[in-house]
Write a protein that holds these residues in place. Structure first.
Motif, PDB file in Angstrom:
ATOM      1  N   ALA A  41       9.672  -5.305   2.694  1.00 34.25           N
ATOM      2  CA  ALA A  41      10.122  -6.187   3.765  1.00 34.25           C
ATOM      3  C   ALA A  41       8.972  -6.533   4.701  1.00 34.25           C
ATOM      4  N   ALA A  42       8.134  -5.525   4.980  1.00 33.64           N
ATOM      5  CA  ALA A  42       6.993  -5.756   5.861  1.00 33.64           C
ATOM      6  C   ALA A  42       6.008  -6.729   5.216  1.00 33.64           C
ATOM      7  N   LYS A  43       5.796  -6.564   3.897  1.00 34.02           N
ATOM      8  CA  LYS A  43       4.896  -7.475   3.195  1.00 34.02           C
ATOM      9  C   LYS A  43       5.432  -8.902   3.217  1.00 34.02           C
ATOM     10  N   GLU A  44       6.753  -9.027   2.965  1.00 40.96           N
ATOM     11  CA  GLU A  44       7.368 -10.352   2.956  1.00 40.96           C
ATOM     12  C   GLU A  44       7.282 -10.996   4.334  1.00 40.96           C
ATOM     13  N   GLU A  45       7.497 -10.181   5.367  1.00 42.13           N
ATOM     14  CA  GLU A  45       7.376 -10.694   6.734  1.00 42.13           C
ATOM     15  C   GLU A  45       5.957 -11.162   6.994  1.00 42.13           C
ATOM     16  N   GLY A  46       4.993 -10.374   6.498  1.00 43.01           N
ATOM     17  CA  GLY A  46       3.595 -10.763   6.658  1.00 43.01           C
ATOM     18  C   GLY A  46       3.281 -12.049   5.928  1.00 43.01           C
ATOM     19  N   ARG A  47       3.841 -12.218   4.706  1.00 42.01           N
ATOM     20  CA  ARG A  47       3.612 -13.449   3.951  1.00 42.01           C
ATOM     21  C   ARG A  47       4.222 -14.650   4.666  1.00 42.01           C
ATOM     22  N   GLU A  48       5.418 -14.451   5.225  1.00 40.63           N
ATOM     23  CA  GLU A  48       6.080 -15.544   5.933  1.00 40.63           C
ATOM     24  C   GLU A  48       5.290 -15.922   7.182  1.00 40.63           C
ATOM     25  N   GLU A  49       4.774 -14.894   7.880  1.00 42.67           N
ATOM     26  CA  GLU A  49       3.939 -15.178   9.048  1.00 42.67           C
ATOM     27  C   GLU A  49       2.695 -15.952   8.639  1.00 42.67           C
ATOM     28  N   GLY A  50       2.144 -15.585   7.490  1.00 41.02           N
ATOM     29  CA  GLY A  50       0.969 -16.299   6.990  1.00 41.02           C
ATOM     30  C   GLY A  50       1.280 -17.743   6.650  1.00 41.02           C
ATOM     31  N   ARG A  51       2.439 -17.948   5.993  1.00 41.99           N
ATOM     32  CA  ARG A  51       2.828 -19.319   5.654  1.00 41.99           C
ATOM     33  C   ARG A  51       3.061 -20.150   6.914  1.00 41.99           C
ATOM     34  N   GLN A  52       3.640 -19.534   7.937  1.00 38.22           N
ATOM     35  CA  GLN A  52       3.878 -20.245   9.190  1.00 38.22           C
ATOM     36  C   GLN A  52       2.563 -20.643   9.847  1.00 38.22           C
ATOM     37  N   GLU A  53       1.590 -19.744   9.797  1.00 45.03           N
ATOM     38  CA  GLU A  53       0.270 -20.058  10.368  1.00 45.03           C
ATOM     39  C   GLU A  53      -0.372 -21.239   9.641  1.00 45.03           C
ATOM     40  N   VAL A  54      -0.209 -21.294   8.314  1.00 43.58           N
ATOM     41  CA  VAL A  54      -0.751 -22.416   7.540  1.00 43.58           C
ATOM     42  C   VAL A  54      -0.064 -23.705   7.937  1.00 43.58           C
ATOM     43  N   ARG A  55       1.274 -23.664   8.073  1.00 39.44           N
ATOM     44  CA  ARG A  55       2.019 -24.860   8.471  1.00 39.44           C
ATOM     45  C   ARG A  55       1.565 -25.363   9.842  1.00 39.44           C
ATOM     46  N   LEU A  56       1.390 -24.440  10.766  1.00 42.79           N
ATOM     47  CA  LEU A  56       0.960 -24.826  12.104  1.00 42.79           C
ATOM     48  C   LEU A  56      -0.453 -25.415  12.095  1.00 42.79           C
ATOM     49  N   ALA A  57      -1.336 -24.799  11.292  1.00 40.18           N
ATOM     50  CA  ALA A  57      -2.711 -25.316  11.209  1.00 40.18           C
ATOM     51  C   ALA A  57      -2.733 -26.712  10.614  1.00 40.18           C
ATOM     52  N   ASN A  58      -1.925 -26.918   9.568  1.00 40.64           N
ATOM     53  CA  ASN A  58      -1.853 -28.256   8.963  1.00 40.64           C
ATOM     54  C   ASN A  58      -1.290 -29.274   9.947  1.00 40.64           C
ATOM     55  N   ALA A  59      -0.272 -28.848  10.721  1.00 37.85           N
ATOM     56  CA  ALA A  59       0.337 -29.756  11.697  1.00 37.85           C
ATOM     57  C   ALA A  59      -0.671 -30.159  12.765  1.00 37.85           C
ATOM     58  N   ARG A  60      -1.471 -29.208  13.206  1.00 40.28           N
ATOM     59  CA  ARG A  60      -2.488 -29.534  14.214  1.00 40.28           C
ATOM     60  C   ARG A  60      -3.483 -30.550  13.673  1.00 40.28           C
ATOM     61  N   SER A  61      -3.895 -30.342  12.435  1.00 38.87           N
ATOM     62  CA  SER A  61      -4.853 -31.273  11.826  1.00 38.87           C
ATOM     63  C   SER A  61      -4.256 -32.670  11.698  1.00 38.87           C
ATOM     64  N   MET A  62      -3.002 -32.759  11.231  1.00 38.22           N
ATOM     65  CA  MET A  62      -2.364 -34.065  11.066  1.00 38.22           C
ATOM     66  C   MET A  62      -2.126 -34.738  12.410  1.00 38.22           C
ATOM     67  N   LYS A  63      -1.800 -33.909  13.402  1.00 40.95           N
ATOM     68  CA  LYS A  63      -1.586 -34.458  14.745  1.00 40.95           C
ATOM     69  C   LYS A  63      -2.888 -35.042  15.290  1.00 40.95           C
ATOM     70  N   ALA A  64      -3.996 -34.358  15.028  1.00 39.37           N
ATOM     71  CA  ALA A  64      -5.299 -34.854  15.469  1.00 39.37           C
ATOM     72  C   ALA A  64      -5.689 -36.141  14.753  1.00 39.37           C
ATOM     73  N   GLU A  65      -5.157 -36.314  13.545  1.00 39.45           N
ATOM     74  CA  GLU A  65      -5.449 -37.517  12.775  1.00 39.45           C
ATOM     75  C   GLU A  65      -4.518 -38.670  13.141  1.00 39.45           C
ATOM     76  N   GLY A  66      -3.551 -38.420  14.021  1.00 37.24           N
ATOM     77  CA  GLY A  66      -2.692 -39.491  14.495  1.00 37.24           C
ATOM     78  C   GLY A  66      -1.365 -39.637  13.777  1.00 37.24           C
ATOM     79  N   PHE A  67      -0.995 -38.671  12.935  1.00 34.13           N
ATOM     80  CA  PHE A  67       0.308 -38.737  12.272  1.00 34.13           C
ATOM     81  C   PHE A  67       1.418 -38.570  13.314  1.00 34.13           C
ATOM     82  N   THR A  68       2.525 -39.216  13.092  1.00 30.47           N
ATOM     83  CA  THR A  68       3.652 -39.063  14.002  1.00 30.47           C
ATOM     84  C   THR A  68       4.309 -37.714  13.790  1.00 30.47           C
TER      85      THR A  68
END
Length: 277
Positions: free
Chosen positions: A232-259
């Motif tokens: 469960a701890a590993k899965e939680e860690g993986r989910e936290e990692g996936r969330q960090e990737v999503r947030l990083a991608n969102a920041r990049s797209m936001k900087a590029e002007g995506f809505t």
């Protein structure tokens, strides 16, 4: 439940290696582990609960604590889950076994016996790529042994992937057997080494008394619960990692002007989460 006991459980590990009736199994394993270095002909089990020398001190409970016929102390531990500062904990265990050898009075001249720590690990620490890590005290530049009074051996069980027919020596045969014991239908290597016949007798679940069976089943339940917690701890860690990737991608797209709507569709984040970035 398998034919043989699970050696990763607290009860199973001590049943195989930590009782007087089966000490020849521990002697054989240690001799295979230390082959070419020394030979143990006998050992005595010591009290595995070590009380502190002063009131505020911290006591220790080893899995197995024994003394060889020539006075060396050996600590044998099975560790199923990764632990913060595990290396330091192992060092503390050995240091305590050295300190316990101190004698009262002014006549003692620090004539300590060697202390060995053997640590089975059902996990990997750091970026370990070795099945067996031997730690000694040596000169950093020359590699020359400084003293043989402290020795640690870490065995990373997840790195052992050999099949029965691929085992090349008795140490590997021991590791194969221990790692696969709960799923084995027969005890391997009996024709090659008589000690495995003794292991078959000791580890046979059917030979346990009603009380032993109950203690073993309780130990298995604890072991499996711990596995679930770790998963469960590993899965939680993986989910936290996936969330960090999503947030990083969102920041990049936001900087590029995506809505925000487009970013939400691509990343799966809500528009509120994206707006907060």
């Amino acid at each position: 439940m398998g034919k043989f006991i699970n050696p990763f459980t607290d009860y199973g590990f001590k049943k195989i290696f930590g009782q007087e009736i089966s000490k020849d199994l521990l002697i054989d394993f240690l001799n295979d582990l230390l082959k070419g270095e020394r030979v143990i002909t006998d050992l005595t089990f010591l009290n595995n609960e070590q009380l502190p020398k002063y009131n505020e001190g911290r006591g220790l409970i080893y899995d197995i604590y024994c003394c060889t016929d020539t006075g060396e102390k050996i600590i044998v531990e099975m560790q199923n889950k990764s632990q913060l500062h595990f290396k330091e904990r192992a060092l503390y265990y050995l240091s305590n076994a050295i300190v316990q050898q101190a004698e009262k009075g002014n006549e003692w001249r620090f004539g300590i016996k060697a202390v060995y720590g053997v640590f089975f690990m059902n996990f990997l620490f750091d970026s370990s790529v070795k099945l067996r890590t031997d730690v000694i005290l040596a000169d950093r530049d020359t590699g020359e042994l400084f003293t043989d009074r402290m020795r640690q051996i870490f065995i990373a069980l997840p790195l052992f992937q050999k099949e029965e027919e691929e085992c090349e020596n008795d140490f590997e045969r021991w590791i194969y057997t221990l790692k696969n014991m709960e799923t084995l239908k027969r005890m391997p290597f009996k024709a090659r080494k008589a000690v495995f016949e003794k292991l078959e007798e000791i580890a046979d679940v059917a030979s346990l008394s009603k009380e032993e069976r109950e203690r073993y089943e309780n130990s298995v339940n604890v072991y499996r619960t711990n596995l679930c917690v770790m998963d469960a701890a590993k899965e939680e860690g993986r989910e936290e990692g996936r969330q960090e990737v999503r947030l990083a991608n969102a920041r990049s797209m936001k900087a590029e002007g995506f809505t925000n709507a487009v970013i939400s569709k691509i990343t799966g984040l809500s528009e509120d989460e994206i707006a907060a970035l």
